[in-house]
Design a protein around this motif. Structure first.
Motif, mmCIF file in Angstrom:
data_model
loop_
_atom_site.group_PDB
_atom_site.id
_atom_site.type_symbol
_atom_site.label_atom_id
_atom_site.label_comp_id
_atom_site.label_asym_id
_atom_site.label_seq_id
_atom_site.Cartn_x
_atom_site.Cartn_y
_atom_site.Cartn_z
ATOM 1 N N MET A 1 -9.882 -8.884 -22.948
ATOM 2 C CA MET A 1 -9.488 -7.403 -22.271
ATOM 3 C C MET A 1 -8.194 -7.034 -21.446
ATOM 4 O O MET A 1 -7.643 -6.343 -21.681
ATOM 5 N N LYS A 2 -7.530 -8.748 -21.231
ATOM 6 C CA LYS A 2 -5.914 -8.093 -20.917
ATOM 7 C C LYS A 2 -5.191 -8.105 -22.058
ATOM 8 O O LYS A 2 -4.122 -7.020 -22.021
ATOM 9 N N GLU A 3 -5.756 -8.468 -23.049
ATOM 10 C CA GLU A 3 -4.084 -8.693 -24.419
ATOM 11 C C GLU A 3 -4.442 -6.826 -24.506
ATOM 12 O O GLU A 3 -3.623 -6.080 -25.355
ATOM 13 N N LEU B 1 -2.937 1.072 -28.663
ATOM 14 C CA LEU B 1 -3.899 1.711 -28.264
ATOM 15 C C LEU B 1 -2.775 2.400 -26.533
ATOM 16 O O LEU B 1 -3.815 4.192 -26.895
ATOM 17 N N ARG B 2 -2.031 1.588 -26.719
ATOM 18 C CA ARG B 2 -1.618 3.338 -25.672
ATOM 19 C C ARG B 2 -0.788 4.542 -26.185
ATOM 20 O O ARG B 2 -0.578 5.289 -25.655
ATOM 21 N N ALA B 3 -0.443 4.100 -27.000
ATOM 22 C CA ALA B 3 0.741 5.033 -28.205
ATOM 23 C C ALA B 3 -0.328 6.150 -28.463
ATOM 24 O O ALA B 3 -0.015 7.409 -28.579
ATOM 25 N N THR B 4 -1.782 5.527 -28.373
ATOM 26 C CA THR B 4 -2.713 7.094 -29.161
ATOM 27 C C THR B 4 -3.254 7.547 -28.241
ATOM 28 O O THR B 4 -3.998 8.490 -28.416
ATOM 29 N N GLY B 5 -3.427 7.224 -27.079
ATOM 30 C CA GLY B 5 -4.171 7.747 -25.810
ATOM 31 C C GLY B 5 -5.618 6.902 -25.971
ATOM 32 O O GLY B 5 -6.020 7.673 -24.917
ATOM 33 N N THR B 6 -5.825 6.186 -26.219
ATOM 34 C CA THR B 6 -6.546 5.510 -26.151
ATOM 35 C C THR B 6 -7.179 4.239 -25.048
ATOM 36 O O THR B 6 -8.082 4.508 -24.687
ATOM 37 N N ILE B 7 -6.069 3.761 -24.384
ATOM 38 C CA ILE B 7 -6.095 3.253 -23.433
ATOM 39 C C ILE B 7 -5.086 4.137 -22.464
ATOM 40 O O ILE B 7 -3.491 4.203 -23.173
ATOM 41 N N ARG C 1 -2.930 4.333 -9.461
ATOM 42 C CA ARG C 1 -2.890 4.982 -10.208
ATOM 43 C C ARG C 1 -4.121 3.994 -11.082
ATOM 44 O O ARG C 1 -4.065 2.285 -10.786
ATOM 45 N N TYR C 2 -4.365 3.337 -12.107
ATOM 46 C CA TYR C 2 -5.880 2.998 -12.727
ATOM 47 C C TYR C 2 -5.486 2.813 -14.694
ATOM 48 O O TYR C 2 -4.892 3.962 -14.966
ATOM 49 N N LEU C 3 -6.005 1.794 -14.788
ATOM 50 C CA LEU C 3 -6.736 2.442 -16.878
ATOM 51 C C LEU C 3 -7.409 2.498 -16.651
ATOM 52 O O LEU C 3 -8.560 2.406 -16.603
#
Ligand code: COA
Length: 415
Positions: free
Chosen positions: A340-342, A349-355, A365-367
């Motif tokens: 989960m850390k990775e 995943l961040r670029a596509t908005g999944t994270i 702020r949270y993930l």
């Protein structure tokens, strides 16, 4: 740009996980989701597994994005009156109370139909009609009753539940699809309908291949891709298959460099038939390409343990990402075991908005996991979950209550 479900109003009477995942998805597709909660406590998950005292838990915030919250005691006359107005105004009521709870509140199907015949009433229950239909159910009960636990784990160990929330979030997904289908059908019939997604059924749907295997086992007495073959014994029911690949392409989890101190230094490796020669070359066993003991998929089934042991000797010389890079050059299907850390730091995943990172007034702020379903004409903007009752006044005004009435109702509904 409009959203796919813009204009659809959802009366969100859900709590915990299964129902909220469904309504969160609908909100991400653009529906106006009004979450009805009891004053004071609200959805029980607001207070569960708290990491910051007095602040809505991550459990709650991560399941209730893009919604509005109104507090109502629906067992009191005034609360019931407001709920009735909401029923008249909304398109879908979604609930996942224990069986009978809605009826006990007086919100029967007949009552809803009398107020709004176009309303779709969507429910998650633990079980469908049958001897367990009155039971309360949580995630792991559904995994056990839906066939997941008996088929997960290792042959010499007990049944095992999986970390994927297939009972809760999996059922929420099923329910969301049922709602969208009912909305579509309503365009021609003009009528609402009941939508039911029992958790046992949803888990079974996700375990479909295991029911396939049950029938194969009963017909042939064996299954060649299971680790029990060729040395072990099969019983009457589909056994636990460890990490063996579920399909016709044998696979396994193999250790990589660093496995001694990193619990996730592993890779999933699939010996897809189409790339067998490439696998042999990569691991330095060119002789296996033409050796009749290894050359065909059928022949290899007799030697899967030594084959994977040999491949593992190679993967243990590489870290999981190095192994991925090399294997991908040859189109060998494989995947790193990601922690989960990775995953939290995964740039793609961040670029596509999944994270996504979300700001919250009391938490900071949270993930969170954003919308995993991407619509090209209906992008998702993840906005924070509502505070308890944050939109009570706003929603009451939209329902037609005047300012004085709102002030009075506010006191009555909140107290
Ligand atoms: N105002 C007044 N009363 C309210 C209310 C409101 N706004 N919202 C809820 N309630 C009441 C309900 O009417 C019910 O009262 P009753 O028992 O007197 O009829 C009560 O709150 C609690 O409902 P219940 O669903 O029984 O909650 P629970 O905490 O005891 O059980 C579950 C939780 C999840 C086990 C149960 O809801 C369930 O089995 N749901 C279906 C399956 C499911 O979705 N499970 C997965 C959850 S992730």
């Amino acid at each position: 740009m409009t959203k796919a479900l813009e204009g659809v109003r959802i009366l969100d009477f859900t709590h915990v996980q299964s129902g909220p995942t469904c309504t969160q998805l609908l909100a991400w597709f653009g529906a106006d989701v009004i979450k009805v909660e009891r004053a004071g406590e609200g959805d029980a998950t607001r207070g569960q597994l708290r990491d910051i005292p007095g602040v809505d838990s991550l459990y709650f915030t991560m399941l209730n994005h893009n919604k509005r919250s109104i507090t109502l005691d629906t067992k009191k006359a005034k609360g019931k009156e407001v709920l009735d107005r909401l029923i008249r105004e909304c398109d879908v009521l979604v609930e996942n109370f224990a069986p009978g709870a809605l009826d006990r509140m007086g919100i029967t199907w007949e009552h809803i139909q009398a107020l709004n015949p176009r309303m779709i009433v969507a429910s998650v229950k633990g079980f469908g009609p049958g001897k367990y239909e009155e039971c309360k159910v949580y995630e792991n009960v559904a995994q056990c009753a839906g066939g997941s636990a008996s088929t997960t784990g290792f042959d010499d160990g007990p049944p095992m539940v999986t970390g994927a929330q297939i009972g809760d979030s999996g059922t929420g997904l099923h329910l969301a699809l049922g709602i969208v289908a009912a909305l579509y059908q309503r365009q021609t019939t003009g009528r609402g309908q009941k939508v039911l997604a029992p958790m046992q059924d949803a888990v079974l749907n996700l375990c479909r291949v295991k029911l396939r295997d049950q029938q194969r086992l009963e017909r042939t007495g064996t299954m060649h891709e299971y680790p029990q073959y060729p040395d072990g014994k099969f019983g009457e029911a589909v056994p636990r298959a460890g990490n063996a690949s579920g399909g016709g392409q044998p696979g396994s989890i193999l250790r990589c460099k660093g496995w001694e101190h990193d619990p996730n230094a592993y890779i999933y490796f699939i010996t897809q038939a189409a790339v067998w020669p490439a696998i042999c070359k990569v691991i330095g066993e060119d002789g296996w390409i033409d050796d009749e003991a290894y050359a065909t998929p059928q022949a290899r089934l007799l030697h899967l343990k030594p084959i994977f042991a040999r491949i593992e000797r190679w993967t243990m010389t590489k870290d999981k990402f190095e192994a991925m890079d090399i294997l991908n050059q040859y189109d060998i299907p494989c995947g790193p075991i990601l922690s989960m850390k990775e995953i939290a730091n995964d740039p793609a995943l961040r670029a596509t908005g999944t994270i996504v990172e979300v700001d919250h007034p009391t938490r900071g702020r949270y993930l969170t996991v954003g919308n995993p379903i991407k619509l090209s004409d209906s992008p998702t903007d993840v906005t924070r979950s509502p505070l308890l009752g944050e939109h009570t006044d706003e929603i009451l005004q939209q329902l037609g209550y005047g300012t004085d009435e709102v002030a009075m109702l506010h006191t009555e509904l909140v107290v």
